[in-house]
Design a protein around this motif. Structure first.
Motif, short mmCIF file in Angstrom:
data_model
loop_
_atom_site.label_atom_id
_atom_site.label_comp_id
_atom_site.label_asym_id
_atom_site.label_seq_id
_atom_site.Cartn_x
_atom_site.Cartn_y
_atom_site.Cartn_z
N CYS A 42 13.35 -4.88 1.35
CA CYS A 42 12.64 -5.59 0.27
C CYS A 42 11.66 -4.65 -0.43
N TRP A 43 10.95 -3.84 0.33
CA TRP A 43 9.99 -2.91 -0.26
C TRP A 43 10.66 -1.70 -0.88
N LEU A 44 11.65 -1.14 -0.21
CA LEU A 44 12.31 0.06 -0.73
C LEU A 44 13.00 -0.19 -2.05
N PHE A 45 13.63 -1.37 -2.18
CA PHE A 45 14.48 -1.63 -3.33
C PHE A 45 13.93 -2.73 -4.24
N ASP A 46 12.69 -3.15 -4.00
CA ASP A 46 12.00 -4.11 -4.85
C ASP A 46 12.82 -5.39 -5.04
N ILE A 47 13.23 -5.98 -3.92
CA ILE A 47 14.00 -7.22 -3.94
C ILE A 47 13.38 -8.20 -2.96
N CYS B 149 13.50 5.08 -4.82
CA CYS B 149 12.98 3.97 -4.01
C CYS B 149 11.68 3.44 -4.61
N GLY B 150 11.60 2.13 -4.70
CA GLY B 150 10.45 1.46 -5.30
C GLY B 150 10.72 0.97 -6.70
N ASP B 151 11.73 1.55 -7.35
CA ASP B 151 12.10 1.06 -8.68
C ASP B 151 12.82 -0.27 -8.56
N SER B 152 12.76 -1.08 -9.62
CA SER B 152 13.54 -2.31 -9.65
C SER B 152 15.02 -1.97 -9.74
N LEU B 153 15.84 -2.77 -9.10
CA LEU B 153 17.27 -2.54 -9.16
C LEU B 153 17.81 -2.88 -10.54
N ASP B 154 18.91 -2.23 -10.88
CA ASP B 154 19.60 -2.52 -12.13
C ASP B 154 20.05 -3.98 -12.14
N VAL B 155 20.06 -4.59 -13.30
CA VAL B 155 20.44 -6.01 -13.40
C VAL B 155 21.88 -6.24 -12.96
N SER B 156 22.67 -5.17 -12.91
CA SER B 156 24.07 -5.33 -12.48
C SER B 156 24.21 -5.53 -10.99
N VAL B 157 23.12 -5.27 -10.22
CA VAL B 157 23.17 -5.48 -8.77
C VAL B 157 23.02 -6.97 -8.48
N ASP B 158 24.00 -7.51 -7.77
CA ASP B 158 23.99 -8.94 -7.47
C ASP B 158 23.38 -9.23 -6.10
N LYS B 159 23.77 -8.45 -5.10
CA LYS B 159 23.28 -8.64 -3.73
C LYS B 159 23.27 -7.32 -2.99
N VAL B 160 22.39 -7.23 -2.02
CA VAL B 160 22.43 -6.14 -1.05
C VAL B 160 22.98 -6.72 0.25
N ILE C 41 19.31 -10.53 -0.11
CA ILE C 41 19.90 -9.72 0.97
C ILE C 41 20.71 -10.64 1.89
N ASP C 42 21.95 -10.28 2.10
CA ASP C 42 22.80 -11.00 3.06
C ASP C 42 23.08 -10.08 4.25
N VAL C 43 22.76 -10.56 5.44
CA VAL C 43 23.02 -9.78 6.65
C VAL C 43 24.43 -10.09 7.15
N HIS C 44 25.19 -9.04 7.41
CA HIS C 44 26.55 -9.17 7.92
C HIS C 44 26.62 -8.51 9.29
N ILE C 45 27.01 -9.26 10.31
CA ILE C 45 27.27 -8.66 11.62
C ILE C 45 28.59 -7.90 11.52
N HIS C 46 28.52 -6.62 11.84
CA HIS C 46 29.69 -5.74 11.72
C HIS C 46 29.77 -4.90 12.99
N LEU D 219 0.82 -1.20 0.00
CA LEU D 219 0.00 0.00 0.00
C LEU D 219 0.86 1.27 0.00
N PHE D 220 1.90 1.25 0.80
CA PHE D 220 2.74 2.42 0.96
C PHE D 220 3.51 2.73 -0.32
N MET D 221 4.15 1.72 -0.91
CA MET D 221 4.94 1.96 -2.11
C MET D 221 4.06 2.29 -3.31
N ASP D 222 2.87 1.71 -3.37
CA ASP D 222 1.94 2.09 -4.44
C ASP D 222 1.55 3.56 -4.32
N ALA D 223 1.35 4.01 -3.08
CA ALA D 223 0.98 5.41 -2.86
C ALA D 223 2.11 6.35 -3.25
N VAL D 224 3.35 5.95 -2.98
CA VAL D 224 4.51 6.76 -3.37
C VAL D 224 4.50 7.00 -4.88
#
Length: 401
Positions: free
Chosen positions: A234-239, A168-179, A244-249, A136-141
């Motif tokens: 997932c919603w912001l970047f349409d993935i 934000c909300g657009d599909s990522l470029d195909v060159s993006v492999d991971k977030v 998405i890989d979480v890294h403890i840093h 709902l939120f991203m559709d409204a944007v």
């Protein structure tokens, strides 16, 4: 031209840091409206300094106290409003250019959505809006031409690492492999599941790197904050979560990264200071001085990364599962977490009861899609009923230990 700013949640950490940045740039920004839930005295101090057009306090008794105090100080030109509906009014006001959405929890959803539907530039520091009502939120944007900029340090970092022109909300470029989403690991990094059984509220709220409110500090300690951020990403970047890989840093210097198909990884580094992403959001697509000391990599010396322990910290896994299940699962996840964390902060349940309650509530979540704000609110209310029931059972177990 001076940009008119409305700050939802002005007395919290994000709100106060936003006002610090604004105070450093009076030639660029003015404060149009400020809000608080019930901290009228904190809002009073901010009104004395920034003299907004509107001051909103959700709690009606507190709003009356603020109005009386401002009148006594001769600031009758500040219009004081009470009640939740007033939040949406100031967020969508014609004279507002930018809205800092910094209310914590589900309470921020309706005013944030009102700002988006009014086509504002929305600086989103309330991840629950996307967790509860992402579609709902991203559709409204998109439908209302709003500009959405993430303020959470991790999502702000990801946004900065993407190509120029990305929205934000657009599909990522195909060159993006991971977030690559980073997490500090919180105060219990390295703890086993057994060690977590006896941790205290004070320990959970003692974050090693960031100064935050008690609720979000507990979320960080349980890694639920990272789970909510994963859903937000997932919603912001349409993935999807598998991208998405979480890294403890533990140093909290690398705020997040984007891995590209050519083997490159772009990262955004900086001090663990929220004024940096706030200033970036306020000035975007430009950059302004945030008042933050530049990072000295010689002092940092080393950066460390670890895999999260899904056994000791199951909240991250539960968040991934909720997003994949869809329907009302994410709304149930968020509501259950808010209820369970509240019970923990009151000393009524153990820290390890939090994910147990969330998992039980998630099992009750219907899979039908939420198609309206009322659907979202109904799901939130129902989930809280389940969570409250399970908290009562957890309290009984906790008091017998």
């Amino acid at each position: 031209m001076i940009e008119s700013v409305c700050i939802l949640g002005a007395t919290g950490s994000i709100g106060k840091n936003t006002l610090k940045v604004i105070a450093d740039h009076p030639q660029r920004y003015s404060v149009f409206a400020l809000s608080a839930n019930s901290d009228w005295s904190g809002l009073y101090d901010l009104c004395l300094q920034f003299k907004p057009k509107y001051a909103v306090v959700v709690d009606l008794d507190s709003a009356s106290q603020l109005k009386f105090a401002l009148s006594g100080a001769g600031l009758t030109q500040i219009e004081v409003c009470g009640g939740a509906a007033a939040l949406s009014m100031i967020a969508s006001h014609d004279d507002v250019d930018t809205v800092m959405a910094a209310i914590v929890g589900a309470a921020g959803l309706e005013p944030n959505l009102a700002a988006v539907r009014a086509g504002k530039k929305v600086l989103l520091a309330n991840k629950e809006s996307l967790v509860l009502a992402g579609s709902l939120f991203m559709d409204a944007v998109k439908d209302h031409g709003a500009v959405l900029l993430p303020i959470d340090s991790e999502h702000n970092a990801i946004f900065q690492c993407l190509s120029d022109g990305y929205r934000c909300g657009d599909s990522l470029d195909v060159s993006v492999d991971k977030v690559l989403l980073t997490a500090s690991g919180g105060p219990f990094r390295g703890y086993s599941a057994e060690q977590l059984q006896d941790v205290t509220v004070e320990q959970a709220c003692n974050h090693p790197n960031w100064s935050m409110g008690r609720k979000i500090s507990v979320d960080s300690a349980s890694l639920m904050n990272k789970g909510l951020e994963l859903i937000e990403a997932c919603w912001l970047f349409d993935i999807n979560p598998d991208d998405i890989d979480v890294h403890i840093h533990p140093e909290s210097i690398v705020h997040s990264m984007v891995a590209y198909s050519d083997g490159s990884i772009l990262a955004q580094l900086g001090q663990p200071d929220m004024r940096t992403p706030i200033a970036y959001g306020l000035a975007w697509p430009e950059r302004i001085n945030a008042g933050v000391e530049r990072l000295d990599l010689f002092k940092v010396a080393s950066l460390n990364f670890e895999k999260p322990d899904d056994h000791a910290f199951p909240c991250l896994r539960l968040a991934k599962e909720a997003f994949k299940r869809g329907g009302s699962s994410c709304a149930y996840l968020n509501a259950a977490n808010e209820v369970a964390v509240s019970a923990f902060l009151k000393g009524n349940i153990s820290f390890t009861s939090i994910p147990d309650i969330i998992e039980r509530v998630l099992s009750q979540a219907p899979l039908e899609n939420l198609t309206s704000i009322q659907d979202v609110l109904d799901a939130d209310a129902k989930a809280r009923q389940f969570a409250s029931r399970y908290v009562v059972e957890a309290v009984a177990q906790f008091t017998t230990l």
